[in-house]
Structures are given as C-alpha cells and as structure tokens.
Design an enzyme around this catalytic site. Sequence first.
Site, PDB file in Angstrom:
ATOM      1  N   HIS A 186      16.661  41.317   3.353  1.00 43.66           N
ATOM      2  CA  HIS A 186      16.148  43.185   3.443  1.00 43.66           C
ATOM      3  C   HIS A 186      16.902  44.660   2.399  1.00 43.66           C
ATOM      4  CE1 HIS A 186      13.300  42.777   7.320  1.00 43.66           C
ATOM      5  NE2 HIS A 186      13.263  41.918   6.662  1.00 43.66           N
ATOM      6  N   GLU A 209      18.502  47.062   3.080  1.00 43.80           N
ATOM      7  CA  GLU A 209      19.291  47.323   4.214  1.00 43.80           C
ATOM      8  C   GLU A 209      20.325  46.579   4.403  1.00 43.80           C
ATOM      9  OE1 GLU A 209      15.556  48.666   6.819  1.00 43.80           O
ATOM     10  OE2 GLU A 209      16.113  47.312   5.230  1.00 43.80           O
ATOM     11  N   CYS A 255      14.256  47.303  10.274  1.00 42.17           N
ATOM     12  CA  CYS A 255      13.515  46.670  11.464  1.00 42.17           C
ATOM     13  C   CYS A 255      15.277  45.998  12.680  1.00 42.17           C
ATOM     14  CB  CYS A 255      13.569  44.680  11.289  1.00 42.17           C
ATOM     15  SG  CYS A 255      14.814  43.811  10.483  1.00 42.17           S
TER      16      CYS A 255
END
Length: 145
Positions: free
Chosen positions: A73, A75, A101
Amino acid sequence: MGTEIKPKQFLLDQRYLKMASVWAQNSYCIRRQVGALLVKDKMIISDGYNGTPSGFENNCEDENNITFPYVLHAEANAITKVAKSNNSSDGATLYVTSSPCMECAKLIIQAGIKRVVFYDNYHKTDGVDLLKKANIEVLQVEPEA
C-alpha cells in the site's frame, strides 16, 4: 476528531492531498491508484504509491483482476522509504488519498505519525478506528471541486 482546523492548515491539507493524488498516478495498479506523502515541519520527507516490491514486475493484479498479496500500500511504501533515509517520521503527518487499512494503521502507529489526512474511505474502517484508539488525529477532507 472534533478539533478546529485553522484556515492555513486546511489549505496546506488540501495542497498536500492534491500532491498525493498526483503521486498516485505513478502506480501501475489498475483497480485503484493510491498516493501518500509524509510531511514534517512543512517538508515532504517521504512519498509512496501502491505497487509491487522493488525488483518485481509492475503488475498489481492477476488475469482475474485480483490484487496480488505482495502488493504494498502507498502508506507502507512511504513509511519504509523514510525508514531507509536519515529522516524520522516521528510527529509527522501522513497525507494519503484513501484511508488506511488495519495493516497500514499499525505501521503508522509504530512510525510515530501523529496525524493522518485522507480523501476517500477504504472499504473497511478498522484501520481508522485503530488510529483513533491510538490518539492519532484522523481527518477526512473533501476533494476540491
């Protein structure tokens, strides 16, 4: 979180999120492109977008349009990138085009990030719930028209 946003901070939030949106365009993922910026003391200290690990082909989905489990992801890419630098994410703000998430929320907490600003909601809210439980400021901002 119920805190009053200063107009200047709101403008900065909008601008950094726009930049994260542009950065998301670097992603080779078909289903969804997500971008992230880590900002500390008004300086961008890291960036990331969703995609495969270094050395892998730039294909995020299989022939059935299912995302490969090893895709990172945005992040996670931004946090691991800053970890390899001389910068520290402690006290930083993460600007990300989609809410984190659960797995990314855990990384955000451990990285010392104190604020997360995003546009869209991820399909699950457990990551945002965990961030709030950890007393991290979470702010959803509407994209500018």
